[in-house]
Design a protein around this motif. Structure first.
Motif, short mmCIF file in Angstrom:
data_model
loop_
_atom_site.label_atom_id
_atom_site.label_comp_id
_atom_site.label_asym_id
_atom_site.label_seq_id
_atom_site.Cartn_x
_atom_site.Cartn_y
_atom_site.Cartn_z
N TYR A 1 5.51 -24.67 -14.83
CA TYR A 1 5.83 -23.25 -14.98
C TYR A 1 5.42 -22.49 -13.72
CZ TYR A 1 5.90 -24.74 -19.86
OH TYR A 1 6.16 -25.41 -21.02
N LYS A 2 6.27 -21.58 -13.30
CA LYS A 2 5.94 -20.70 -12.20
C LYS A 2 5.89 -19.27 -12.72
CE LYS A 2 7.13 -19.13 -7.56
NZ LYS A 2 8.02 -19.27 -6.38
N VAL A 3 4.77 -18.61 -12.51
CA VAL A 3 4.57 -17.24 -12.97
C VAL A 3 4.54 -16.31 -11.76
CG1 VAL A 3 2.97 -15.62 -14.07
CG2 VAL A 3 3.32 -17.89 -15.05
N ILE A 4 5.32 -15.25 -11.84
CA ILE A 4 5.30 -14.19 -10.84
C ILE A 4 4.76 -12.94 -11.52
CG2 ILE A 4 6.73 -12.73 -9.34
CD1 ILE A 4 8.69 -15.08 -9.16
N MET A 5 3.85 -12.25 -10.86
CA MET A 5 3.16 -11.15 -11.52
C MET A 5 2.99 -9.96 -10.57
SD MET A 5 -0.46 -11.31 -13.58
CE MET A 5 0.21 -12.58 -14.66
N GLU A 6 3.01 -8.78 -11.16
CA GLU A 6 2.74 -7.54 -10.42
C GLU A 6 1.58 -6.80 -11.07
OE1 GLU A 6 5.78 -4.42 -8.81
OE2 GLU A 6 5.07 -3.65 -10.76
N LEU A 7 0.53 -6.57 -10.29
CA LEU A 7 -0.61 -5.77 -10.74
C LEU A 7 -0.66 -4.50 -9.91
CD1 LEU A 7 -1.58 -8.30 -12.30
CD2 LEU A 7 -3.90 -7.64 -11.71
N MET A 8 -1.07 -3.40 -10.54
CA MET A 8 -1.07 -2.11 -9.86
C MET A 8 -2.37 -1.36 -10.14
SD MET A 8 -0.54 1.41 -10.48
CE MET A 8 0.46 1.51 -11.97
N ILE A 9 -2.85 -0.65 -9.13
CA ILE A 9 -4.00 0.21 -9.30
C ILE A 9 -3.71 1.55 -8.63
CG2 ILE A 9 -5.10 -0.83 -7.26
CD1 ILE A 9 -7.77 0.02 -8.39
N LYS A 10 -4.01 2.64 -9.32
CA LYS A 10 -3.81 3.98 -8.75
C LYS A 10 -5.01 4.34 -7.87
CE LYS A 10 -0.95 5.61 -12.60
NZ LYS A 10 -0.79 6.59 -13.68
N ILE B 1 0.85 -1.19 0.00
CA ILE B 1 0.00 0.00 0.00
C ILE B 1 0.89 1.24 0.00
CG2 ILE B 1 -1.94 1.15 1.10
CD1 ILE B 1 -2.47 -1.76 0.26
N GLU B 2 0.77 2.04 -1.03
CA GLU B 2 1.52 3.28 -1.13
C GLU B 2 0.56 4.47 -1.13
OE1 GLU B 2 4.10 3.01 -4.50
OE2 GLU B 2 5.36 1.45 -3.58
N VAL B 3 1.10 5.66 -1.17
CA VAL B 3 0.28 6.86 -1.05
C VAL B 3 -0.74 6.96 -2.18
CG1 VAL B 3 0.30 9.38 -1.03
CG2 VAL B 3 2.10 8.12 0.16
N ASP B 4 -0.29 6.69 -3.40
CA ASP B 4 -1.16 6.90 -4.56
C ASP B 4 -1.47 5.64 -5.34
OD1 ASP B 4 1.41 6.54 -5.39
OD2 ASP B 4 1.36 8.09 -6.94
N ARG B 5 -1.07 4.48 -4.82
CA ARG B 5 -1.33 3.25 -5.57
C ARG B 5 -1.25 2.03 -4.65
NH1 ARG B 5 4.16 2.14 -9.16
NH2 ARG B 5 5.63 2.16 -7.41
#
Length: 262
Positions: free
Chosen positions: A252-261, A169-173
């Motif tokens: 297979y191993k998948v690592i993923m990053e999802l982001m929301i503002k 958890i960040e300030v804007d996202r």
């Protein structure tokens, strides 16, 4: 004595053949982590708005293979833009909420068919690569081409931005890191994305409000009735995939990053 001697020779010859045959079929288990060169856009999507990755099983039917990847890309993109519908319902019980009460909590990730169709019609294939038995395509809503640096292929190490499945958890996202493993790359990719969206949705939505009230050794559980819909605009920003070969079975191993503002 002369008759026995040839029999003894034949016996030893057969014994030798049998032992050689056993050694011939003896094999050791194979277990190794493998990596291949992939384009830079696989590890980090271009800043161009609207990029998404689609994957399908490798096939001699090239048209059908790319069609499957396009469909996956459209669904992935529409789910990131989709509204999460959260239905919460419960009743009050005086004795046993399991037997008498009614409780319901449902998180539904969905997109309207119209949105998915619009995305499907707009996506363009701008680059592609094969990863073992799978076709991986980069699709875009707004670009016909990407900068050359994103097409550069290299073998990436385990990314330093990932340590574990976690919500940041960040300030804007809000950033969600997730992982999933499967013998099917498509399933591993979809499951990792689903886990990331689920964690973001859980944070974005208020939990069901409840209270425990003690009255003369009677417990009443009161839970609010609530239906809420919220539109979530998310984007997949980074990913990584590794292949593991164990006893001739590949996973297979998948690592993923999802982001929301926010």
């Amino acid at each position: 004595m002369r008759k026995i001697f040839p029999v003894i020779i034949i016996f030893f010859l057969l014994s030798g053949c049998a032992s050689q045959q056993k050694e011939h079929w003896k094999s050791e288990a194979i277990h190794k982590i493998e990596a291949v060169e992939l384009p830079a856009w696989f590890y980090e999507l271009p800043k161009t708005d609207g990029c998404v990755i689609g994957i399908s099983q490798k096939s001699f039917d090239v048209e059908g293979m790319k069609e499957s990847a396009l469909q996956m890309a459209a669904v992935m993109k529409s789910r990131n833009e989709a509204s999460y519908s959260i239905d919460k319902f419960a009743s009050t019980t005086s004795e046993n909420i399991v037997e008498e009460g009614k409780a319901k909590f449902r998180l539904n990730v969905s997109a309207s068919p119209e949105v998915t169709k619009r995305i499907y019609d707009s996506l363009q294939l701008i680059d592609e690569v094969y990863f073992y038995d799978f076709f991986v395509g980069l699709y875009s809503l707004n670009a016909d081409e990407i900068p050359k640096e994103y097409k550069r292929k290299y073998v990436a190490n385990l990314p330093d931005w990932y340590e574990e499945d976690v919500l940041i958890i960040e300030v804007d996202r809000i950033i969600s890191h997730s992982s999933s493993s499967s013998s099917n790359l498509v399933s591993a990719w979809e499951n990792a994305a689903e886990k990331a969206r689920f964690e973001i949705a859980k944070y974005m939505e208020k939990e069901v409000q409840s209270a425990l009230i003690n009255e003369d050794e009677r417990i009443e559980k009161k839970i609010t009735l609530e239906t809420r819909k919220k539109l979530i605009q998310m984007e997949m920003t980074r990913s990584f995939v590794s292949s593991e070969l164990k006893d001739n079975l590949r996973s297979y191993k998948v690592i993923m990053e999802l982001m929301i503002k926010i």
